[in-house]
Design a protein around this motif. Structure first.
Motif: not given
Lengths: 461, 461
Positions: A246-248, A250-251, A254-255
C-alpha cells in the motif's frame, strides 16, 4: 557509507576469507541491514559475500537491496547465479527483479529457473502495469475448510517459511474459490478443536487482478487490513496484496501526480533520476513542451493584434509579464490544490459549483494583494519620461490594476475548474498540469489586459 | 449513497424501532461497512443507530468514519455521548478525534473520560505535530522476559481485545526498557515450552517519539515491519507506529509536497478542501502571492529599461510571452522532477554536478523543439507590415530563437539546481516551488532576450 559500523567488519572477514564467521554474522542480522552493508561494497565483493550464504537468506538480502544495487548485481552476476537468487525469492520480489533485467539477460535467466518459479514469473509479467495483478504476491497461505483451529495452525507451521504472511489464511474449496478468511490471531484465540469454518469471516473484501492498484490500495487502507485477497473472474483466489504494497502504491501514485503537475509524463517504472537516460527524460518532457510551445503562438498573435496600442503607449509592454505571471501563480495554486483534493477523494465533479464559488471568493481576497502591488508599482514608481503624452499616469495604473484583478479571478476559476472538467471526461486531473493552465491564462490575461487598455485609454489598435 | 444495498435496510429498522435486529445486523458487518452506511444517514439518525450498540463496536465504527462525518457527529452528540465513544477507542484514533473537536467541546469532553484515557490523550496532544509521538499508538502488547512461548500466547489472549496489534509483542524489563521483540508467528511456530528470551529478536529497530514521522515511515517500510517500537530518551517503549500509519504518513507528506510545489502553504491537518474556510485557504496562498507579486516588479523594470528598443522594433513585444512561458514550462518540469527525486532519496546534494550536466543535456534536446517552433513562427508567420524598417525578418527570427535557446538551458539549470540548493541549506526543496522558479526565469529570460536583441539588431535602448 550506509553502515559505518558493520561495513569494515564484513570487509575484514571477506579479506581474511573467514567464510564461516561471515555466514554467522550475516545470519544474525536483519536481511535489510545486510543489504545496507552490501551497498557500501563494490559489486564483485557483494557477490563474494552472498555466495556462501544459505539460499533463502541470500534471496531475502537481494530482495531488500535498492533498485540500483539490484541492477549492479544483475550486471555482475552470471545467469546461473541470478537464477539461484531468484528461485528462493518471494513471488512479487522475484518478478520485480526480473522486470528490471535487460531483455537479453532475462532470456538467459528464465530457462534456468525452477519450473514453478518460471511459470509464476511469466504469469505475473503478463499482467498489465498498474493493475493489482502486476503487484500481487502469489505466495499466500490457503487451507481447506474442514480443519480445526489447531490443525490449521499445524498446516501453517509447514507453510510458514515460504509465505509472505501467515497472519491471514484463506479458506478455499477444491477449485480454489474463496470461502472465508481467518486471521492467525483468531486461530490462536480460538479453542484448539473449534472448526475453522466456525471462526472464519465470510464477509469477504476482495479485488480482481485486473483492477487498478490505486483503488485496491484505498480499500486495503480503509479497512486497515494486513492483506487483501486477489481473485480472478471465477472468484478463485490467485494472490494477495499486502500492507507493505500500500505504501509503495501510494508513493508511486503521488510520484505520478507530481510529475504530471510539472507537465512531465510519468515513467513506466519508478526509476531513479540519475539512472534514467537523458533520452528517456527527454521523452517524458518533450510532449508537453511541444504542445505548450504551439499554444504560446496564440500569445504572440494577441500582442501582434495590439501592436498599434503598444506603439502609442510603450509603457503597456512593461506590464505584460506582471499580468501573465499573476495568472500563472494564482492558476498554479488553484490547480494543485484541486488536483490533490480530487486525488484524495475530497472533491468530486458534482461539487463544481461549490468549488467555483470558493475559488472566486479566495481569489477575491488574493486580488487585494495583487492589485495593490500592481497599482502602487505603476502609480508611484513610474518615471515621468515613461508616461505617454496625452495619457494620465493614474489611468494607466487603473488599467493595469483592473487587468490584474480580472486575471486573478479568471485564473483561480480556470485553475479550479479545469481539473474537475478533466475528471468529468475521464482524464487524470493531474494531466491538466500547472504549465497547461498557466499557458491558458497567459492568453486570456493578455486579451483582458489589452482590451481594457484600448477601451479605457482610448488607444488605436 | 455509499451503500445503496444496506442503507435502506438500516433506515427501515430504525423507523420500526427494531433495535435488537439493528444491533445484530451491525455486529455482523465490518465496522468500516457500518460507518459507510451511517455516512448515508443524517447526523441525528447516526446517533440513534450508534446508541444501542455495544460500546466497543460503537468505538470501532466511529474510528472508521470519515473526518467530515466525525465532525458532524461531534456537532450533534452531547459531551457525555462523545466521552462514551472515546473511552473505548484505540489511543491513536481517540487523540485524532479529540484533536479535531472545537476547543470548547474538547474542554467539556475531556473531564468526562476515564482517567487512563484522559491522561493518554493529554500525553499524545503534547507531542509536536509531525513527530512520531503524535502519530503513535499507546495500545501495544508487552510481556516480561521470563515467560515461555505458550505462557506468552496465554498473556496475549487476555490482552488481545484492547490492543491495536498482537502480531508483535515487546519484551520489556521492569522499567519498560525494551529487551526484544517476538512475533506471533514466532510464538506459534516455537515449541510451547521454549522461553520467550530464546526466540525473541534482540536486534531492535526503534525510533524516538520526537523523531520526524516521515523518517520513521521510511524505516518501517524499508524493513517491511508490521510495527515499529517508539522509545523515549531512556529507551523505554512508549508506543508503536503501525503499518497502516505508513500509508497515511506517505499520503500526508505527498500532499504537503504537492501543495508546496503549487506555492501553497500546507494545512496543519489534512482538512478536506470544502470544509476549509475561505480565509484559511487565503492564508495558505497569500504569502507566496505577495512575494511573487513583488518579484514581478523586476520584470517591469527590465522591460522599462528596454522601452527604446521596443519602440524601434514593436515586434519584440510580441515574443515576450513566448520567452517567459518557455522558461516557466522548462523550469517547472526540472524542478518538479528534482523535488520528487530528492523526496524519494534518489538524489542528494552531493549529486549537484551530475544533475546540472543531466539537466543541461536534456534541455539541449528540448531546445530543438522550442527553438524550432519559435523560429518557424517568427520567420514564416509574420506579416510584412510588422517587420520594422531597416531590420531583416531573418535576424528577428534568429534573435528570438537564440533567446529561447538560452532560456531553455537556463531554466532547466535553475529548475534542477535550486531544489538541491534549498536542501543543502536545510529548506524543504518543495518550498522552492514551481511558481518561484518561474518568476526567477521570467526575469533572467527577459534580460537574455533584450540584451541579445539590442546587440544583434543594433537597437538603441
Amino acid at each position: 557509507m550506509k553502515n559505518p559500523l558493520l561495513t569494515p567488519e564484513i570487509r575484514e572477514l571477506l579479506e581474511a576469507s573467514d567464510l564461516p564467521t561471515l555466514v554467522e554474522v550475516c545470519s544474525e542480522m536483519h536481511p535489510r541491514t545486510v543489504a545496507e552493508v552490501l551497498g557500501d561494497l563494490d559489486p564483485a565483493e557483494r557477490l563474494r559475500v552472498l555466495a556462501p550464504l544459505p539460499a533463502s537468506l541470500r534471496a531475502d538480502i537481494v530482495s531488500e537491496m535498492d533498485l540500483e544495487e539490484q541492477a549492479e548485481l544483475a550486471d555482475e552476476a552470471s545467469a546461473k547465479e541470478l537464477a539461484s537468487f531468484l528461485d528462493e525469492m518471494l513471488a512479487d520480489d522475484r518478478v520485480d527483479f526480473v522486470q528490471r533485467l535487460d531483455p537479453g539477460v532475462r532470456d538467459q535467466v528464465l530457462p534456468l529457473l525452477e519450473r514453478a518459479a518460471r511459470e509464476d514469473v511469466k504469469r505475473l509479467l503478463a499482467q498489465a502495469e498498474g493493475t493489482v495483478g502486476a503487484r500481487m504476491n502469489t505466495d499466500f497461505a490457503k487451507i481447506p475448510p474442514g480443519l480445526t483451529a489447531s490443525q490449521a495452525i499445524g498446516r501453517l507451521r509447514q507453510q510458514a517459511s515460504r509465505k509472505e504472511t501467515i497472519y491471514y489464511s484463506y479458506v478455499v474449496d477444491d477449485a480454489d474459490r474463496m470461502l472465508g478468511v481467518v486471521s492467525l490471531k483468531e486461530l490462536v484465540l480460538a479453542k484448539p478443536e473449534t472448526p475453522v469454518s466456525d471462526i472464519m469471516s465470510t464477509e469477504l473484501v476482495s479485488v480482481r487482478a485486473s483492477e487498478d492498484q490505486e483503488a485496491a490500495a484505498k480499500i486495503l487502507n480503509s479497512y486497515d487490513l494486513l492483506a487483501l485477497p486477489v481473485v480472478d473472474d471465477q472468484h478463485r483466489i490467485v494472490g494477495i496484496l499486502t500492507y507493505d504494497d500500500v505504501a509503495d502504491i501510494v508513493q508511486a501514485e503521488a510520484t505520478e501526480d507530481i510529475a504530471r503537475i510539472g507537465a512531465v509524463a510519468a515513467g513506466a517504472e519508478d526509476e531513479p533520476y540519475l539512472r534514467t537516460g537523458v533520452m528517456e527524460h527527454v521523452r517524458r518532457r518533450m510532449g508537453w513542451i511541444v504542445v505548450l510551445a504551439f499554444l504560446q503562438i496564440l500569445t504572440s498573435w494577441v500582442i501582434g493584434a495590439y501592436e498599434g496600442a503598444i506603439g502609442s503607449a510603450l509603457i503597456l509592454a512593461a506590464y505584460i509579464p506582471m499580468v501573465m505571471a499573476t495568472g500563472g501563480n494564482i492558476g498554479a495554486q488553484s490547480s494543485t490544490v484541486l488536483i490533490r483534493s480530487i486525488a484524495l477523494g475530497q472533491v468530486s465533479t458534482g461539487d463544481w459549483w461549490r468549488v467555483a464559488m470558493r475559488e472566486l471568493s479566495i481569489a477575491g481576497v488574493l486580488a487585494i494583494a495583487t492589485v495593490a502591488v500592481a497599482f502602487i508599482k505603476v502609480y508611484f514608481f513610474t518615471a515621468s519620461s515613461q508616461v505617454p503624452a496625452g495619457i494620465e499616469l493614474g489611468h494607466i495604473a487603473l488599467v493595469v490594476a483592473a487587468a490584474i484583478a480580472a486575471q486573478t479571478l479568471t485564473s483561480a476559476f480556470v485553475g479550479g475548474l479545469l481539473p474537475l472538467g478533466a475528471k468529468a471526461v475521464g482524464i487524470d486531473p493531474a494531466v491538466v498540469a500547472t504549465p497547461a493552465i498557466t499557458t491558458i491564462v497567459d492568453v486570456s490575461g493578455l486579451v483582458i489586459y489589452f482590451s481594457v487598455a484600448v477601451r479605457f485609454l482610448g488607444l488605436a489598435t
